[in-house]
Design a protein around this motif. Structure first.
Motif, PDB file in Angstrom:
ATOM      1  N   ARG A 151       0.795  -1.268  -0.255  1.00 34.66           N
ATOM      2  CA  ARG A 151      -0.040   0.072  -0.168  1.00 34.66           C
ATOM      3  C   ARG A 151       0.917   1.111   0.062  1.00 34.66           C
ATOM      4  O   ARG A 151       2.020   1.117   0.146  1.00 34.66           O
ATOM      5  CB  ARG A 151      -1.009  -0.022   1.295  1.00 34.66           C
ATOM      6  CG  ARG A 151      -2.006  -0.949   0.972  1.00 34.66           C
ATOM      7  CD  ARG A 151      -3.142  -0.745   1.976  1.00 34.66           C
ATOM      8  NE  ARG A 151      -4.373  -1.538   1.954  1.00 34.66           N
ATOM      9  CZ  ARG A 151      -5.500  -1.215   2.682  1.00 34.66           C
ATOM     10  NH1 ARG A 151      -5.275  -0.434   3.612  1.00 34.66           N
ATOM     11  NH2 ARG A 151      -6.588  -1.847   2.258  1.00 34.66           N
ATOM     12  N   THR A 152       0.130   2.288  -0.007  1.00 35.90           N
ATOM     13  CA  THR A 152       0.947   3.580  -0.215  1.00 35.90           C
ATOM     14  C   THR A 152       1.888   3.894   0.900  1.00 35.90           C
ATOM     15  O   THR A 152       1.403   4.067   1.907  1.00 35.90           O
ATOM     16  CB  THR A 152       0.079   4.720  -0.450  1.00 35.90           C
ATOM     17  OG1 THR A 152      -0.702   4.430  -1.517  1.00 35.90           O
ATOM     18  CG2 THR A 152       0.654   6.119  -0.760  1.00 35.90           C
ATOM     19  N   PHE A 153       3.217   3.926   0.716  1.00 40.74           N
ATOM     20  CA  PHE A 153       4.176   3.897   1.569  1.00 40.74           C
ATOM     21  C   PHE A 153       4.193   5.484   2.302  1.00 40.74           C
ATOM     22  O   PHE A 153       4.083   5.517   3.405  1.00 40.74           O
ATOM     23  CB  PHE A 153       5.513   3.770   0.982  1.00 40.74           C
ATOM     24  CG  PHE A 153       6.498   4.225   2.005  1.00 40.74           C
ATOM     25  CD1 PHE A 153       7.356   5.344   1.678  1.00 40.74           C
ATOM     26  CD2 PHE A 153       7.197   3.243   3.063  1.00 40.74           C
ATOM     27  CE1 PHE A 153       8.268   5.759   2.625  1.00 40.74           C
ATOM     28  CE2 PHE A 153       8.290   3.769   3.829  1.00 40.74           C
ATOM     29  CZ  PHE A 153       8.623   4.874   3.524  1.00 40.74           C
ATOM     30  N   SER A 202       1.803   7.404   3.174  1.00 40.34           N
ATOM     31  CA  SER A 202       0.729   7.513   3.980  1.00 40.34           C
ATOM     32  C   SER A 202       0.871   7.024   5.426  1.00 40.34           C
ATOM     33  O   SER A 202       0.339   7.136   6.436  1.00 40.34           O
ATOM     34  CB  SER A 202      -0.524   7.198   3.634  1.00 40.34           C
ATOM     35  OG  SER A 202      -0.543   5.734   3.308  1.00 40.34           O
ATOM     36  N   TYR A 203       2.133   6.263   5.332  1.00 42.89           N
ATOM     37  CA  TYR A 203       2.297   5.487   6.782  1.00 42.89           C
ATOM     38  C   TYR A 203       3.487   6.316   7.418  1.00 42.89           C
ATOM     39  O   TYR A 203       4.456   6.727   6.824  1.00 42.89           O
ATOM     40  CB  TYR A 203       2.735   4.240   6.537  1.00 42.89           C
ATOM     41  CG  TYR A 203       1.638   2.996   6.489  1.00 42.89           C
ATOM     42  CD1 TYR A 203       1.252   3.089   4.992  1.00 42.89           C
ATOM     43  CD2 TYR A 203       1.183   2.576   7.153  1.00 42.89           C
ATOM     44  CE1 TYR A 203       0.044   2.177   4.796  1.00 42.89           C
ATOM     45  CE2 TYR A 203       0.058   1.459   6.876  1.00 42.89           C
ATOM     46  CZ  TYR A 203      -0.413   1.391   5.711  1.00 42.89           C
ATOM     47  OH  TYR A 203      -1.371   0.725   5.472  1.00 42.89           O
ATOM     48  N   ALA A 204       3.368   6.460   8.964  1.00 42.47           N
ATOM     49  CA  ALA A 204       4.459   6.548   9.638  1.00 42.47           C
ATOM     50  C   ALA A 204       5.299   5.540   9.735  1.00 42.47           C
ATOM     51  O   ALA A 204       4.938   4.218   9.879  1.00 42.47           O
ATOM     52  CB  ALA A 204       4.043   7.208  10.883  1.00 42.47           C
ATOM     53  N   MET A 205       6.538   5.726  10.043  1.00 41.31           N
ATOM     54  CA  MET A 205       7.562   4.701  10.369  1.00 41.31           C
ATOM     55  C   MET A 205       8.394   4.799  11.422  1.00 41.31           C
ATOM     56  O   MET A 205       8.575   6.076  12.023  1.00 41.31           O
ATOM     57  CB  MET A 205       8.381   4.796   8.853  1.00 41.31           C
ATOM     58  CG  MET A 205       7.801   4.640   7.708  1.00 41.31           C
ATOM     59  SD  MET A 205       6.996   2.989   7.279  1.00 41.31           S
ATOM     60  CE  MET A 205       8.257   1.864   7.204  1.00 41.31           C
ATOM     61  N   GLY A 206       8.671   3.682  11.939  1.00 34.21           N
ATOM     62  CA  GLY A 206       9.470   3.521  13.295  1.00 34.21           C
ATOM     63  C   GLY A 206      10.673   2.414  13.079  1.00 34.21           C
ATOM     64  O   GLY A 206      10.509   1.559  12.169  1.00 34.21           O
ATOM     65  N   ILE A 231       9.314   8.382  12.232  1.00 32.94           N
ATOM     66  CA  ILE A 231       9.078   9.681  11.307  1.00 32.94           C
ATOM     67  C   ILE A 231       7.774   9.699  10.673  1.00 32.94           C
ATOM     68  O   ILE A 231       7.085   8.505  10.312  1.00 32.94           O
ATOM     69  CB  ILE A 231      10.086   9.588  10.257  1.00 32.94           C
ATOM     70  CG1 ILE A 231      10.250  10.577   9.297  1.00 32.94           C
ATOM     71  CG2 ILE A 231      10.188   8.196   9.437  1.00 32.94           C
ATOM     72  CD1 ILE A 231      11.590  10.655   8.412  1.00 32.94           C
ATOM     73  N   SER A 232       7.086  10.898  10.672  1.00 33.30           N
ATOM     74  CA  SER A 232       5.679  10.751  10.522  1.00 33.30           C
ATOM     75  C   SER A 232       5.569  10.726   8.664  1.00 33.30           C
ATOM     76  O   SER A 232       6.713  10.983   8.311  1.00 33.30           O
ATOM     77  CB  SER A 232       5.138  12.078  10.668  1.00 33.30           C
ATOM     78  OG  SER A 232       5.774  13.207  10.000  1.00 33.30           O
ATOM     79  N   TRP A 233       4.560  10.816   8.018  1.00 29.14           N
ATOM     80  CA  TRP A 233       4.337  10.738   6.791  1.00 29.14           C
ATOM     81  C   TRP A 233       4.888  12.089   6.193  1.00 29.14           C
ATOM     82  O   TRP A 233       5.266  12.229   4.975  1.00 29.14           O
ATOM     83  CB  TRP A 233       3.008  10.468   6.146  1.00 29.14           C
ATOM     84  CG  TRP A 233       2.035  11.260   6.661  1.00 29.14           C
ATOM     85  CD1 TRP A 233       1.166  11.339   7.859  1.00 29.14           C
ATOM     86  CD2 TRP A 233       1.373  12.308   5.848  1.00 29.14           C
ATOM     87  NE1 TRP A 233       0.429  12.578   7.916  1.00 29.14           N
ATOM     88  CE2 TRP A 233       0.389  13.028   6.591  1.00 29.14           C
ATOM     89  CE3 TRP A 233       1.510  12.881   4.414  1.00 29.14           C
ATOM     90  CZ2 TRP A 233      -0.280  14.171   6.032  1.00 29.14           C
ATOM     91  CZ3 TRP A 233       1.115  13.967   4.013  1.00 29.14           C
ATOM     92  CH2 TRP A 233      -0.023  14.520   4.664  1.00 29.14           C
ATOM     93  N   THR A 234       4.922  13.188   6.901  1.00 26.47           N
ATOM     94  CA  THR A 234       5.386  14.640   6.616  1.00 26.47           C
ATOM     95  C   THR A 234       6.998  14.460   6.904  1.00 26.47           C
ATOM     96  O   THR A 234       7.500  15.757   6.747  1.00 26.47           O
ATOM     97  CB  THR A 234       4.592  15.670   7.055  1.00 26.47           C
ATOM     98  OG1 THR A 234       4.544  15.447   8.662  1.00 26.47           O
ATOM     99  CG2 THR A 234       3.165  15.476   6.540  1.00 26.47           C
ATOM    100  N   SER A 235       7.649  13.525   7.596  1.00 23.01           N
ATOM    101  CA  SER A 235       9.012  13.466   7.650  1.00 23.01           C
ATOM    102  C   SER A 235       9.268  14.456   9.097  1.00 23.01           C
ATOM    103  O   SER A 235      10.417  14.762   9.015  1.00 23.01           O
ATOM    104  CB  SER A 235       9.631  14.155   6.565  1.00 23.01           C
ATOM    105  OG  SER A 235       9.677  13.220   5.401  1.00 23.01           O
ATOM    106  N   ASP A 292      12.666   8.309   2.142  1.00 25.83           N
ATOM    107  CA  ASP A 292      12.470   8.870   0.771  1.00 25.83           C
ATOM    108  C   ASP A 292      11.165   8.477   0.234  1.00 25.83           C
ATOM    109  O   ASP A 292      11.441   7.017  -0.283  1.00 25.83           O
ATOM    110  CB  ASP A 292      13.738   8.529  -0.084  1.00 25.83           C
ATOM    111  CG  ASP A 292      13.595   9.010  -1.372  1.00 25.83           C
ATOM    112  OD1 ASP A 292      12.642   9.140  -2.110  1.00 25.83           O
ATOM    113  OD2 ASP A 292      14.771   9.211  -2.089  1.00 25.83           O
ATOM    114  N   ASN A 293      10.273   9.061   0.137  1.00 30.95           N
ATOM    115  CA  ASN A 293       9.106   8.499  -0.160  1.00 30.95           C
ATOM    116  C   ASN A 293       8.971   8.137  -1.822  1.00 30.95           C
ATOM    117  O   ASN A 293       8.126   7.228  -2.169  1.00 30.95           O
ATOM    118  CB  ASN A 293       7.842   9.360  -0.169  1.00 30.95           C
ATOM    119  CG  ASN A 293       7.411   9.592   1.484  1.00 30.95           C
ATOM    120  OD1 ASN A 293       7.797   8.757   2.184  1.00 30.95           O
ATOM    121  ND2 ASN A 293       6.786  10.661   1.631  1.00 30.95           N
ATOM    122  N   ALA A 294       9.819   8.636  -2.671  1.00 33.01           N
ATOM    123  CA  ALA A 294       9.879   8.344  -4.091  1.00 33.01           C
ATOM    124  C   ALA A 294      10.373   6.812  -4.188  1.00 33.01           C
ATOM    125  O   ALA A 294      10.029   6.131  -5.193  1.00 33.01           O
ATOM    126  CB  ALA A 294      10.793   9.410  -4.918  1.00 33.01           C
TER     127      ALA A 294
END
Length: 123
Positions: free
Chosen positions: A27-29, A31-35, A51-55, A72-74
């Protein structure tokens, strides 16, 4: 579903650096926060950085300053730059994804997990 694959672990001497990567698919990476978490033998899993989806980034107080999380969302990838490594940083490092929008440090609030990558720091 989100699939996460960590890489970049290994053996490093104390004082050295490593950069971990976590590649996401599904799914769309963005849109997720990551840890990033870590777990040493005989210890509980420990929050490292998020890190949030807005970095927007946040860290464990004990690790802030040595570790840096980025994304790096790209490339559907999140990174953990680890500097000035210490033997006590030895652990399996996991990345995780959460759909929650607030800062999340508890492992049970993450929805998807990678398989982990071993980091060993020698003295």
């Amino acid at each position: 579903q989100v699939q996460l694959v960590e890489s970049g672990g290994g053996l490093v001497e104390a004082g050295g650096s490593l950069r971990l990567s976590c590649a996401a698919s599904g799914r769309t990476f963005s849109s997720y926060a990551m840890g990033w978490f870590r777990q040493a033998p005989g210890k509980e899993r420990e929050f490292v950085a998020g890190i949030s989806w807005t970095s927007n980034t946040y860290y464990s107080d004990s690790l802030k300053g040595r570790f840096t999380i980025s994304r790096d969302n790209a490339k559907n990838t999140v990174y953990l730059q680890m500097n000035s490594l210490k033997p006590e940083d030895t652990a399996v490092y996991y990345c995780a994804a959460t759909s929650r929008t607030r800062r999340v440090r508890a492992s049970h609030e993450y929805d998807y997990w990678g398989q982990g990558t071993q980091v060993t720091v020698s003295s």
